[in-house]
Design a protein around this motif. Structure first.
Motif, PDB file in Angstrom:
ATOM      1  N   SER A   1      37.413  28.536  37.392  1.00 56.65           N
ATOM      2  CA  SER A   1      38.757  28.937  36.956  1.00 56.65           C
ATOM      3  C   SER A   1      39.638  27.704  36.754  1.00 56.65           C
ATOM      4  O   SER A   1      40.397  27.626  35.788  1.00 56.65           O
ATOM      5  N   ASN A   2      39.503  26.744  37.655  1.00 58.54           N
ATOM      6  CA  ASN A   2      40.273  25.508  37.522  1.00 58.54           C
ATOM      7  C   ASN A   2      39.793  24.681  36.332  1.00 58.54           C
ATOM      8  O   ASN A   2      40.601  24.007  35.689  1.00 58.54           O
ATOM      9  N   VAL A   3      38.507  24.729  36.033  1.00 55.61           N
ATOM     10  CA  VAL A   3      38.002  24.036  34.844  1.00 55.61           C
ATOM     11  C   VAL A   3      38.651  24.630  33.598  1.00 55.61           C
ATOM     12  O   VAL A   3      39.068  23.897  32.696  1.00 55.61           O
ATOM     13  N   LEU A   4      38.763  25.947  33.550  1.00 59.64           N
ATOM     14  CA  LEU A   4      39.408  26.589  32.396  1.00 59.64           C
ATOM     15  C   LEU A   4      40.866  26.149  32.262  1.00 59.64           C
ATOM     16  O   LEU A   4      41.339  25.867  31.158  1.00 59.64           O
ATOM     17  N   LYS A   5      41.569  26.077  33.385  1.00 57.88           N
ATOM     18  CA  LYS A   5      42.955  25.609  33.340  1.00 57.88           C
ATOM     19  C   LYS A   5      43.011  24.160  32.853  1.00 57.88           C
ATOM     20  O   LYS A   5      43.875  23.793  32.057  1.00 57.88           O
ATOM     21  N   SER A   6      42.086  23.353  33.329  1.00 58.13           N
ATOM     22  CA  SER A   6      42.046  21.949  32.917  1.00 58.13           C
ATOM     23  C   SER A   6      41.693  21.811  31.443  1.00 58.13           C
ATOM     24  O   SER A   6      42.182  20.897  30.768  1.00 58.13           O
TER      25      SER A   6
ATOM     26  N   TYR B   1      35.242  25.457  26.202  1.00 52.86           N
ATOM     27  CA  TYR B   1      36.018  26.561  26.760  1.00 52.86           C
ATOM     28  C   TYR B   1      35.147  27.810  26.878  1.00 52.86           C
ATOM     29  O   TYR B   1      35.145  28.481  27.912  1.00 52.86           O
ATOM     30  N   GLN B   2      34.386  28.102  25.845  1.00 55.21           N
ATOM     31  CA  GLN B   2      33.508  29.275  25.860  1.00 55.21           C
ATOM     32  C   GLN B   2      32.458  29.145  26.965  1.00 55.21           C
ATOM     33  O   GLN B   2      32.176  30.100  27.690  1.00 55.21           O
ATOM     34  N   GLU B   3      31.889  27.957  27.100  1.00 57.34           N
ATOM     35  CA  GLU B   3      30.860  27.728  28.124  1.00 57.34           C
ATOM     36  C   GLU B   3      31.412  28.002  29.521  1.00 57.34           C
ATOM     37  O   GLU B   3      30.793  28.706  30.319  1.00 57.34           O
ATOM     38  N   TYR B   4      32.591  27.453  29.815  1.00 55.87           N
ATOM     39  CA  TYR B   4      33.134  27.622  31.162  1.00 55.87           C
ATOM     40  C   TYR B   4      33.782  28.990  31.369  1.00 55.87           C
ATOM     41  O   TYR B   4      33.844  29.467  32.500  1.00 55.87           O
ATOM     42  N   ALA B   5      34.218  29.638  30.323  1.00 54.80           N
ATOM     43  CA  ALA B   5      34.687  31.018  30.452  1.00 54.80           C
ATOM     44  C   ALA B   5      33.512  31.917  30.839  1.00 54.80           C
ATOM     45  O   ALA B   5      33.627  32.777  31.718  1.00 54.80           O
ATOM     46  N   THR B   6      32.364  31.674  30.215  1.00 58.62           N
ATOM     47  CA  THR B   6      31.159  32.446  30.541  1.00 58.62           C
ATOM     48  C   THR B   6      30.712  32.158  31.971  1.00 58.62           C
ATOM     49  O   THR B   6      30.358  33.084  32.715  1.00 58.62           O
ATOM     50  N   LYS B   7      30.740  30.894  32.368  1.00 56.57           N
ATOM     51  CA  LYS B   7      30.360  30.535  33.746  1.00 56.57           C
ATOM     52  C   LYS B   7      31.304  31.195  34.755  1.00 56.57           C
ATOM     53  O   LYS B   7      30.864  31.635  35.822  1.00 56.57           O
TER      54      LYS B   7
ATOM     55  N   VAL C   1      32.252  35.257  38.946  1.00 51.93           N
ATOM     56  CA  VAL C   1      32.990  36.412  39.480  1.00 51.93           C
ATOM     57  C   VAL C   1      32.015  37.568  39.745  1.00 51.93           C
ATOM     58  O   VAL C   1      32.095  38.235  40.778  1.00 51.93           O
ATOM     59  N   LYS C   2      31.086  37.765  38.829  1.00 51.56           N
ATOM     60  CA  LYS C   2      30.090  38.833  39.004  1.00 51.56           C
ATOM     61  C   LYS C   2      29.240  38.578  40.248  1.00 51.56           C
ATOM     62  O   LYS C   2      29.004  39.491  41.044  1.00 51.56           O
ATOM     63  N   ARG C   3      28.783  37.323  40.428  1.00 52.57           N
ATOM     64  CA  ARG C   3      27.979  36.987  41.621  1.00 52.57           C
ATOM     65  C   ARG C   3      28.786  37.187  42.901  1.00 52.57           C
ATOM     66  O   ARG C   3      28.280  37.701  43.899  1.00 52.57           O
TER      67      ARG C   3
ATOM     68  N   ARG D   1      30.386  31.595  46.772  1.00 47.08           N
ATOM     69  CA  ARG D   1      30.695  32.286  45.505  1.00 47.08           C
ATOM     70  C   ARG D   1      32.180  32.162  45.171  1.00 47.08           C
ATOM     71  O   ARG D   1      32.549  31.958  44.022  1.00 47.08           O
ATOM     72  N   GLU D   2      33.041  32.279  46.182  1.00 49.79           N
ATOM     73  CA  GLU D   2      34.488  32.141  45.965  1.00 49.79           C
ATOM     74  C   GLU D   2      34.821  30.721  45.502  1.00 49.79           C
ATOM     75  O   GLU D   2      35.645  30.531  44.606  1.00 49.79           O
ATOM     76  N   TYR D   3      34.173  29.743  46.102  1.00 46.18           N
ATOM     77  CA  TYR D   3      34.366  28.347  45.691  1.00 46.18           C
ATOM     78  C   TYR D   3      33.984  28.172  44.222  1.00 46.18           C
ATOM     79  O   TYR D   3      34.704  27.536  43.453  1.00 46.18           O
ATOM     80  N   GLU D   4      32.864  28.754  43.858  1.00 43.34           N
ATOM     81  CA  GLU D   4      32.376  28.661  42.477  1.00 43.34           C
ATOM     82  C   GLU D   4      33.375  29.294  41.495  1.00 43.34           C
ATOM     83  O   GLU D   4      33.678  28.716  40.445  1.00 43.34           O
ATOM     84  N   VAL D   5      33.906  30.453  41.849  1.00 43.73           N
ATOM     85  CA  VAL D   5      34.885  31.129  40.993  1.00 43.73           C
ATOM     86  C   VAL D   5      36.125  30.250  40.838  1.00 43.73           C
ATOM     87  O   VAL D   5      36.623  30.048  39.721  1.00 43.73           O
TER      88      VAL D   5
END
Length: 161
Positions: free
Chosen positions: A112-117, A34-40, A45-47, A104-108
């Motif tokens: 985000s979906n990984v976090l939900k999963s 969770y921490q890894e993908y929250a950071t990603k 979002v920054k990119r 970049r939007e795709y990446e975000v």
């Protein structure tokens, strides 16, 4: 040669595999994932925001350039707002930046979906934990006393038969 994407969907799919026989290890792994993908997600979002800012800046600079020398861009006619908009929309440089923004939007969205999963994965781990705890108290288990010792104890209590 294609550029390698910063995100790899096959790597992400591995994140969701759960070893049902090792729930304790999976629980330990859950918070790290969770921490890894929250950071990603935050970095994505920054990119995206930086790309969006770069796009806005590039459009503004190109618009200014057109307005400063309209004869260069409109040699046969009058400069119009729709003409300026068309020049901006069909500029190759701006088009490439827009493609980058889409990536970049795709990446975000992906992260985000990984976090939900991962939230769903957490629920699945809770379910496996409940099953494990239920099985501790619902199944007969072998004790440390062997069958022979049990018979001896029963015989003693019956009076040495």
């Amino acid at each position: 040669m294609k550029k390698k994407k910063k995100h790899d969907e096959s790597e992400i799919n591995i994140v969701f595999e759960i070893d049902e026989n090792n729930v304790k290890e999976e629980w330990t792994r859950q918070s790290a994932l969770y921490q890894e993908y929250a950071t990603k997600t935050i970095k994505a979002v920054k990119r995206k925001n930086k790309t969006n800012l770069f796009l806005d800046t590039t459009i503004a600079e190109f618009d200014k350039k057109i307005r400063e020398k309209p004869s260069k861009y409109f040699p046969k006619g009058k400069m119009t707002e729709s003409g300026i908009k068309n020049l901006i929309d069909f500029d190759n440089n701006i088009g490439q930046i827009k493609e980058g923004l889409i990536e970049r939007e795709y990446e975000v969205q992906l992260y985000s979906n990984v976090l939900k999963s991962l939230e769903h994965r957490k629920k699945a781990l809770e379910f496996f934990g409940q099953i494990y705890l239920a099985s501790l108290y619902s199944e007969p288990r072998e004790s440390e006393i062997s069958d022979l010792k049990v018979r001896k104890i029963i015989n003693r209590k019956r009076g040495g038969e």
